[in-house]
Write an enzyme that holds these catalytic residues in place. Structure first.
Site, PDB file in Angstrom:
ATOM      1  N   TYR A 134       0.868  -1.168   0.000  1.00 13.66           N
ATOM      2  CA  TYR A 134       0.000   0.000   0.000  1.00 13.66           C
ATOM      3  C   TYR A 134       0.903   1.216   0.000  1.00 13.66           C
ATOM      4  O   TYR A 134       1.741   1.384   0.877  1.00 13.66           O
ATOM      5  CB  TYR A 134      -0.889   0.008   1.244  1.00 13.66           C
ATOM      6  CG  TYR A 134      -1.749   1.246   1.325  1.00 13.66           C
ATOM      7  CD1 TYR A 134      -3.005   1.264   0.760  1.00 13.66           C
ATOM      8  CD2 TYR A 134      -1.285   2.400   1.930  1.00 13.66           C
ATOM      9  CE1 TYR A 134      -3.792   2.402   0.806  1.00 13.66           C
ATOM     10  CE2 TYR A 134      -2.053   3.538   1.980  1.00 13.66           C
ATOM     11  CZ  TYR A 134      -3.309   3.540   1.423  1.00 13.66           C
ATOM     12  OH  TYR A 134      -4.068   4.677   1.471  1.00 13.66           O
TER      13      TYR A 134
ATOM     14  N   TRP B  45       2.159   5.009  -2.588  1.00 15.23           N
ATOM     15  CA  TRP B  45       1.984   5.814  -3.787  1.00 15.23           C
ATOM     16  C   TRP B  45       3.122   5.646  -4.793  1.00 15.23           C
ATOM     17  O   TRP B  45       2.878   5.617  -5.970  1.00 15.23           O
ATOM     18  CB  TRP B  45       1.811   7.284  -3.393  1.00 15.23           C
ATOM     19  CG  TRP B  45       0.466   7.571  -2.804  1.00 15.23           C
ATOM     20  CD1 TRP B  45      -0.051   7.044  -1.655  1.00 15.23           C
ATOM     21  CD2 TRP B  45      -0.531   8.429  -3.327  1.00 15.23           C
ATOM     22  NE1 TRP B  45      -1.308   7.526  -1.433  1.00 15.23           N
ATOM     23  CE2 TRP B  45      -1.634   8.404  -2.434  1.00 15.23           C
ATOM     24  CE3 TRP B  45      -0.600   9.245  -4.440  1.00 15.23           C
ATOM     25  CZ2 TRP B  45      -2.781   9.137  -2.648  1.00 15.23           C
ATOM     26  CZ3 TRP B  45      -1.747   9.994  -4.646  1.00 15.23           C
ATOM     27  CH2 TRP B  45      -2.821   9.933  -3.761  1.00 15.23           C
TER      28      TRP B  45
END
Length: 761
Positions: A106, A108
């Site tokens: 998880y 970016w």
């Protein structure tokens, strides 16, 4: 100049006199300064330069180990480390099956659609290991992603295909912004953003006469251009304030009874609660609400009356649902918008998460670039993303989630790429203990984050500027060619190359790569996009032409108001995807689940860990303005905005005066979970009962003189609670925490977060 893109902006990059220069995209009206973190990051000594293996894992083999995070690392050649990792993956797969592997990642990482780290690791685990235990939802929107489908429909339909900034400019009379719409959040979008339009949109709406009301403990949660009124309520009391407004509307006959009758279900049950005719026998009046949220009864009454018969947009930031009972303010905001009769109107209704990401408030493109195919996951087990520590600490335990009774799997190996759970997660001491239960923790990283320091195997990956890709989102007007700007740092390799070599060792190279190189995958994904463009009779250049040009302007769909507009215009032909086909003001489905933490209608639920004499202040751990989450905290722009090397703690003058704290003092913020150090900044723009410390300072732990966990750098997640928002959504509750603060008078421990653990070259 070479084109490139990031989650915080498109830009041009070049080398001049041995230094990297980055310039914002020339069409961007309000560029994001986060791109200034890149020049100082690309060759920073905190980069991971070579494969490293934790000594304890190397000498003792796989298994639980409390030394994770405190052990030293041993450099290892690529071939040897991949050989060892392949053996470990095979051992876990053969002995325990794919359900013993957690595919974390998880995060970016890169804005590119091919080198998207989550896609890479999940494709590898699906095609090579036959699957993995996955996570669902996000830290940002874990509660709202579950509650909104019960009330209105899918969260994406409410957030992305609903009210636009153009509608606000042209139509909105009042923006009632719970949690505000902070520019630092609107300047970020997963997959890239080339034009930041939000600041100018708010200015133009305000110039027309739109009234912005910032309902937040933080004044700067709306920008100066909005000319907003500041309604500084106590943290965690937004639902109570909304109920007080709703009660006034009903008591004075100002609510839209026709809309409620024709478009809503479950009004009677909620009305009984609102008027004090339910089990608690408490009227949710303006006086009642004011006593809870710290706003006077008169202000609430005036506010409620001013909303009637106006084009009102009720917005809720993601921060509202990142706390205990986070489902309630989102549900109640939808109910308030319905009571005002505004849902589905241009510039009116519910602007869920508007102002939280640059994706929101914009029309979709006709065609969007696709994603890397993931393959098939043969493992059915999953967890809500914020429950990772619970899973690792309590294998086999049963937990509730959205009407299901699930059991935590026993995870032996976690594989992470492109993310930093020691940023996103709460109660970091508990997370460290949880990671210590693993047999093996594998991390691909560009730099020595806390996650890398807690890993057993650390594989150096390239950063975005060191690889080619394509950036694009469903709402941004540009498809961007991301040209390679620099050669890889040290021995860093692309995630794809690492996984391809592992797949070959495990006999699944063809399954993972499909015989393609990175460049061939990028061309393949572009050609699929080009085919979709042709299906709409839209021209698109060849890949070579696109790559040379560097960008492609994408046509937009006509703004039709999405699901809520269609429902309003014809509720029979276009019912909402809810049990009744209408707005669920109350939900028999949720009521039947029997969750005390989430009843069958929106309700005021007091926090279970409120402020107290021991911990009398609220700590707001919000998103930073100098980096995306913790990403590039070691970059120049992020480090220049620290004070005395530490994260900044904003504190009201009255709170500082009582405690003898001056601007620039080092302070310690603490509760029963731990302590962190920060630098005080006196700020009248925070409420007197609030401290603000943004998340993302790299975790730098020591033990203090009392044996408590202390982060010397200022990471607030040392103190935040690791509990679910409710049994319904099990979302993240890390936004607000009860704490105390005092001036720090001891010897300052050194900051080691940006010192590499690698041996000197």
């Amino acid at each position: 100049m070479k084109s490139h893109s990031s989650h915080w902006g498109a830009f041009r990059a070049r080398w001049r006199d041995g230094a990297l220069q980055v310039l914002p995209h020339p069409a961007d009206p309000d560029p994001n300064r986060l791109i200034d973190n890149l020049p100082g990051a690309i060759r920073n000594s905190i980069r991971v330069s070579q494969p490293m293996v934790r000594r304890g894992w190397l000498e003792n083999g796989p298994g639980p180990d409390a030394k994770r995070g405190r052990d030293e690392f041993v450099p290892m050649p690529w071939d040897e480390v991949l050989d060892r990792l392949a053996v470990e993956l095979k051992r876990v797969g053969d002995s325990y099956g794919a359900s013993a592997i957690f595919g974390g990642s998880y995060g970016w990482s890169s804005a590119g659609r091919f080198h998207h780290a989550q896609s890479q690791v999940h494709r590898f685990l699906n095609t090579v290991m036959d699957g993995y235990v996955r996570s669902v939802n996000t830290y940002s929107a874990g509660a709202s992603a579950v509650i909104l489908p019960h009330v209105l429909g899918p969260a994406d339909n409410v957030a992305r295909r609903n009210v636009t900034w153009e509608q606000i400019i042209d139509h909105t009379d009042v923006v009632l912004a719970f949690g505000g719409m902070a520019i630092k959040n609107t300047q970020v979008a997963s997959g890239g953003v080339s034009r930041h339009v939000e600041r100018d949109a708010m200015r133009r709406a305000a110039d027309r006469g739109c009234r912005f009301i910032c309902v937040s403990p933080l004044r700067d949660d709306l920008p100066p251009e909005a000319r907003a009124e500041w309604l500084a309520l106590k943290p965690l009391t937004d639902t109570a304030l909304m109920l007080g407004i709703a009660h006034t509307l009903v008591a004075e006959g100002l609510h839209d009874e026709a809309f409620i009758e024709g478009f809503c279900a479950g009004w009677a049950e909620f009305e009984q609660y609102l008027l004090g005719r339910g089990a608690d026998a408490i009227e949710k009046s303006a006086a009642w609400a004011g006593a809870i949220c710290g706003i006077s009864e008169a202000v609430i009454l005036d506010l409620a009356r001013s909303l009637a018969k106006k084009r009102v947009l009720v917005t809720t930031s993601l921060s509202l649902q990142r706390s205990e009972h986070g489902e309630q303010p989102i549900w109640m905001a939808a109910v308030l918008a319905a009571m005002l009769g505004q849902l589905g109107l241009p510039g009116g209704g519910l602007g869920y998460a508007l102002g939280s990401l640059a994706h929101y408030g914009k029309s979709d493109n006709v065609v969007a670039i696709g994603a890397l195919p993931q393959g098939e996951n043969h493992v059915s087990d999953f967890i809500p993303v914020a429950r990772i520590a619970d899973m690792l600490l309590k294998p086999g335990d049963v937990f509730d989630y959205n009407g299901q009774r699930l059991r935590y799997p026993h995870i032996r190996l976690a594989y992470w790429a492109g993310g930093n759970p020691f940023h996103h997660h709460q109660d970091l001491g508990r997370l460290a203990a949880a990671v210590g239960r693993l047999d093996t923790f594998v991390v691909h990283e560009i730099a020595w984050t806390a996650t890398a320091r807690h890993a057993d195997i650390v594989l150096p990956s390239t950063m975005t500027l060191e690889r080619e890709d394509i950036a694009g989102t469903p709402t941004d007007p540009l498809l961007m060619a991301m040209h390679r700007v620099a050669e890889p740092y040290g021995q860093a390799r692309d995630d794809y190359e690492i996984f391809a070599d592992l797949a070959e060792r495990l006999g699944r190279w063809n399954e993972f790569t499909e015989g393609r190189t990175s460049r061939q995958w990028i061309e393949h994904m572009y050609e699929e996009f080009r085919t979709k463009m042709a299906a709409h009779d839209l021209p698109a250049p060849s890949f070579e032409e696109f790559w040379e040009r560097g960008e492609l302007e994408l046509p937009k769909k006509t703004d039709d108001g999405g699901m809520l507009r269609a429902f309003r215009e014809n509720p029979v032909a276009h019912p909402l995807p809810t049990p009744s086909g209408k707005v669920q003001i109350s939900s028999a489905v949720i009521q039947s689940l029997g969750y005390a933490s989430c009843p069958g209608h929106p309700a005021w639920l007091a926090p279970t860990e409120p402020v107290s004499a021991e911990h009398p202040l609220y700590l707001i751990a919000n998103q930073p303005r100098t980096r995306l989450h913790s990403q590039f905290d070691f970059g120049d722009y992020s480090r220049q905005h620290k004070r005395r090397g530490r994260e900044v703690c904003s504190i009201h003058p009255s709170v500082a005066a009582v405690r003898g704290i001056a601007d620039g003092d080092i302070v310690k913020v603490f509760n029963r979970r731990g302590v962190f150090l920060a630098c005080a900044e006196i700020d009248e723009g925070v409420s007197p009962d609030v401290l603000r410390v943004p998340t993302g300072a790299w975790y730098d732990p020591v033990m203090d003189e009392n044996g408590r966990l202390l982060c010397v750098h200022g990471n607030p997640n040392v103190l935040t609670r690791d509990i679910g928002t409710s049994s319904l959504a099990q979302g993240c509750s890390g936004q607000v925490t009860a704490v105390e603060i005092e001036r720090y008078t001891g010897s300052l421990p050194p900051i080691r977060a940006f010192i590499s653990p690698e041996p000197s070259q």
